[in-house]
Motif scaffolding. Structure first.
Motif, PDB file in Angstrom:
ATOM      1  N   THR A   1       0.860  -1.181   0.000  1.00 59.22           N
ATOM      2  CA  THR A   1       0.000   0.000   0.000  1.00 59.22           C
ATOM      3  C   THR A   1       0.890   1.222   0.000  1.00 59.22           C
ATOM      4  O   THR A   1       1.874   1.283   0.735  1.00 59.22           O
ATOM      5  CB  THR A   1      -0.917   0.023   1.244  1.00 59.22           C
TER       6      THR A   1
ATOM      7  N   THR B   1      -0.314  -6.980  -5.854  1.00 59.81           N
ATOM      8  CA  THR B   1      -1.088  -5.754  -5.933  1.00 59.81           C
ATOM      9  C   THR B   1      -0.362  -4.585  -5.277  1.00 59.81           C
ATOM     10  O   THR B   1       0.462  -4.758  -4.398  1.00 59.81           O
ATOM     11  CB  THR B   1      -2.459  -5.895  -5.239  1.00 59.81           C
TER      12      THR B   1
ATOM     13  N   ASN C   1      -1.873  -0.972  -3.743  1.00 57.22           N
ATOM     14  CA  ASN C   1      -3.138  -0.278  -3.453  1.00 57.22           C
ATOM     15  C   ASN C   1      -4.335  -1.024  -4.047  1.00 57.22           C
ATOM     16  O   ASN C   1      -5.219  -0.431  -4.643  1.00 57.22           O
ATOM     17  CB  ASN C   1      -3.108   1.171  -3.935  1.00 57.22           C
TER      18      ASN C   1
ATOM     19  N   VAL D   1      -4.659  -2.862  -6.619  1.00 61.11           N
ATOM     20  CA  VAL D   1      -4.714  -2.968  -8.081  1.00 61.11           C
ATOM     21  C   VAL D   1      -3.541  -3.840  -8.529  1.00 61.11           C
ATOM     22  O   VAL D   1      -2.424  -3.696  -8.038  1.00 61.11           O
ATOM     23  CB  VAL D   1      -4.621  -1.566  -8.726  1.00 61.11           C
TER      24      VAL D   1
ATOM     25  N   GLY E   1      -3.286   1.746  -8.258  1.00 64.54           N
ATOM     26  CA  GLY E   1      -4.538   2.263  -7.731  1.00 64.54           C
ATOM     27  C   GLY E   1      -4.692   3.756  -7.854  1.00 64.54           C
ATOM     28  O   GLY E   1      -5.437   4.378  -7.117  1.00 64.54           O
TER      29      GLY E   1
END
Length: 77
Positions: free
Chosen positions: A16, A37, A39, A41, A53
């Motif tokens: 993140t 991923t 965030n 996405v 993201g």
């Protein structure tokens, strides 16, 4: 996977990044497995974070290495 000295992050559940200054700077490779991923996405298949993201490329983490995942495996690392 070779030596761990070139890696900045190894994550099991993705990463993140905040969209505020200062942005995340990662100096080294990133391993994301099994959840590839940033965030929430999916990362790209070219060894980068993709959009992470975000709708603005300037809020994607600054990376001096490669994102290694099930979508991109350069082999030998």
């Amino acid at each position: 996977m070779g030596t761990a000295s070139t890696f900045g992050i190894a994550a099991h559940a993705g990463v993140t990044n905040t969209n505020t200054t200062p942005l995340t700077n990662i100096h080294g490779d990133v391993v994301l497995d099994p959840l590839a991923t940033c965030n929430a996405v999916a990362v790209d298949a070219a060894g980068g974070f993709g959009l992470c993201g975000s709708t603005t490329p300037t809020s994607v983490p600054i990376l001096t290495g490669t994102v290694i995942s099930s979508l991109y495996d350069p082999g030998g690392k």
